[in-house]
Scaffold this active site. Sequence first.
Site, PDB file in Angstrom:
ATOM      1  N   ASP A   1      -6.309   7.241   4.552  1.00 36.64           N
ATOM      2  CA  ASP A   1      -5.192   8.131   4.225  1.00 36.64           C
ATOM      3  C   ASP A   1      -5.046   9.147   5.364  1.00 36.64           C
ATOM      4  O   ASP A   1      -6.011   9.848   5.709  1.00 36.64           O
ATOM      5  CB  ASP A   1      -5.468   8.842   2.899  1.00 36.64           C
ATOM      6  CG  ASP A   1      -4.231   9.566   2.369  1.00 36.64           C
ATOM      7  OD1 ASP A   1      -3.253   9.672   3.124  1.00 36.64           O
ATOM      8  OD2 ASP A   1      -4.258  10.023   1.220  1.00 36.64           O
ATOM      9  N   LEU A   2      -3.859   9.200   5.970  1.00 38.88           N
ATOM     10  CA  LEU A   2      -3.644  10.153   7.063  1.00 38.88           C
ATOM     11  C   LEU A   2      -3.725  11.591   6.536  1.00 38.88           C
ATOM     12  O   LEU A   2      -3.257  11.879   5.430  1.00 38.88           O
ATOM     13  CB  LEU A   2      -2.298   9.909   7.732  1.00 38.88           C
ATOM     14  CG  LEU A   2      -2.094   8.508   8.349  1.00 38.88           C
ATOM     15  CD1 LEU A   2      -0.753   8.453   9.079  1.00 38.88           C
ATOM     16  CD2 LEU A   2      -3.228   8.154   9.298  1.00 38.88           C
TER      17      LEU A   2
ATOM     18  N   ASP B   1       1.601   6.912   3.649  1.00 40.36           N
ATOM     19  CA  ASP B   1       0.691   7.047   4.792  1.00 40.36           C
ATOM     20  C   ASP B   1      -0.689   6.485   4.471  1.00 40.36           C
ATOM     21  O   ASP B   1      -1.691   6.908   5.046  1.00 40.36           O
ATOM     22  CB  ASP B   1       0.581   8.522   5.197  1.00 40.36           C
ATOM     23  CG  ASP B   1       0.020   9.394   4.075  1.00 40.36           C
ATOM     24  OD1 ASP B   1       0.067   8.942   2.909  1.00 40.36           O
ATOM     25  OD2 ASP B   1      -0.452  10.506   4.352  1.00 40.36           O
TER      26      ASP B   1
END
Length: 835
Positions: free
Chosen positions: A440-441, A483
Amino acid sequence: MTQILLVEPSPTLRFGLNRLLQQAGYHVESIDKYASLFDKLVPKNGHTDSPPDLLIVGWPTRDRSAQCRLITELNREKFKQVPVVIFARTIDETNLNALSDRPRLMIQLWSDFQKSLSRIKQMVELSEQALEARSNHQFKALLVDDSKSVRTIYGRKLKQMGLDVTLAEDADDAWEKLQQQHFDMAIIDYFMPGDNGAMLCQRIADSGRFPGMIRAILTGTYKEEIISECINAGARECMFKNESMTLFQARVTAMIKQLQSNVKLDQQNRDLVNILTSIGEGIYGVDQNGVLTFINPTGLEILRYSAPRELLGKKAHELFHHSDEYGRSINDETNYLYQAYLLQDSLRDWETVFWTADQTPVHVECTIQPLSHNQSSGNGSVVVFKNISERKLIEDEINWQLNHDHLTQLLNRTYFERLLQQEIQTVQVTQTQSALLYIDLDNFKQINDQAGHSAGDQLLVTISEKIRSRLRHRDLAARLGGDEFAVLLHDIKPSALESLANSFRDVLAQTHFSYQDQEFPVSGSIGVSAITQQCQDIKQLMAQADRACAKAKQAGKNQIVVCQDHEFIAAENTAKGWKNRLKQALSEHKFTLLYQPIYSSSDIYKHLEQQTDNHVWQGIDEISPTEYEVLIRLEDHDGELLSANAFLSDAERFDLIADIDLWVLKQALSNLTKAQLAKPVNINFSAHSLIDDTNVKQIESLLTEYSDVARLIRIELKEHHILHYREALAPVMERLVDLGCQFQIDDFGRNFSLFSRLRELPIMGIKIDGLFTANIAWDPVDKKLLHSMIEVARTSQIKTTVKSIESLDSLKHIEHGGVDLIQGYLLGKPIEIES
């Protein structure tokens, strides 16, 4: 002017073919109903309309009664003289083979529509020539005898029998006349000056220039050696001058009948050659050993050979189906086409690869039919094949699109989870270990807010390239959504797991991302879950990695957390809390229904044309929605409404989904009754709610109770549910349709195989998956795929809804002609409707 009668119910196909023929100078009479054709063919008061020069019929694919009637009428003796062109979708159309013996018949495929004109011209010309020859045909006989009285008596009798008779005095005179014209039969006296009758018969046979000509000897002797000499020289029989004229007439009549049979057989052969020449699919024949005996021009064209002699007499499997598409040789035992030749077996719609004369692989679809069902007869087989290379390219492109994320080109979530399930099964068998990384960004929302969605999209593309750069040979990467990314590490040692995960964290942290002179920090939080022999549930595995990722974020981002079993047990306890929460929500009516408007496409595009600013969307308050979609929400502790994505997966997991579906249906029916809305509403249902008979009976009870508004209910089923449970769903759907409600497919287009099965279920509409509309403004592939789905629905007379329209650009790029309804946040957000 050539008169053509055209019969085709489809206005589009009829118009196109009509225009093509008229431009070629033909006079065309068009009929849109098969019944009208039968009226023309069936006598009225003893009379029928004069037959056309050519009859063109679009084959009734789904109308069996029309097929049978056509076969009956076209095979009537009085109509067999009329040349017929059948336009069909495939060469294997139902009942089409019943016309295969009919003379002057050509089968033309709609897919080769553009090539049809030259073949129709050829059919007309050949038919005109055949009709002219038949109307003027008179068999020609050569009577050879040195006696003038014999020539006179027998010549007169032959003329009375309808023969065109030429007389010759001896063998030399006969031979000279044979050089000048064609004869169908020769009746020759045995005893003549010079060469006798047997010698002339032998000379005719040895020359090889008179095939099909029947020869008979006329003699006054019964000597056995003379009869044997004549028969050995090629005479069909010996006739004797002292026999009665009645017997002579009977023998000549038998020869005339043989000539008539030969003419008919020749015509049938010409008709067969014409069909083989004109048909738009390749056809070849082989003997029982797989040796080629014939091939039609289309087959030569597909295989890129210039003449039949290059193939005939050679083995088909050695010439062009010896290897797979990668050039790897196929041995005879696993060469299924070759085995079908040997075993006199049939294969239908068999996809394989043929290699052309220039050694290029071509994807083909074959149908193999043995010439005899008696395997001991060894008559060989006929193979019909067509080039499906273009279709394969489209299928491959569609499958790629359906399995990949359009923005990043990584695998999408659906396909990744399918491969992940396979990996779990592989690990259990091989006793190896793999791992799942959930990425997960960390700063994606900040970049989106500061620089806009274009910057966010560019970052996602950059990150996908970085992730791909760290993959090993058999590892897989996917974009799960937003994302969030996932990586499947295949076959790793437990000691190397953390190190491999760190390599992905490092590559993200080292990424420099700038957009319009702004620099943004990039990093990612990674949750790791090992795939071992104890792992059996993909949902559990994904949940473990997701929760480990969440813990990495809580630890300060740019971290790695490896999931431990005791942590997952705690998380499971949290999930079980959802079970009690959902049960409580059902009993205390904590759920709420919202209604998202759906508009008629004609209303929307009319409004779009009237807009003063083409770059800004102006509201549509004055347009009344055509339908609504019902959306369920759950009231949270703080009064916020949670979307269905937050709880429906847990509802399915704890077998509460049927209870929720029933609640939604009952509430919607009640609201329709109280609000007097009179507009159809679309309700999403899980297939699991429709394959349990107890639930179905409750649904039937509700539809019966609210029968006044049941007709307004449109039950939506996910495309993948219909594919998985089609056989179980079909009878249930029929029962509910009888009670007034209708069905449509949601998220249509994710699986190509459902395209051909739309007509098998009582479906009134489809909702095209939003992934095809999200990028339609700039992605030509999405636009083409959307167009294909609209065409399929239009052909099947099924309504089409395009959903997830979020921008004006997307709206403008939707095809106007085939879309019936449009839905999306651009047009209207979900609202409550007062009851």
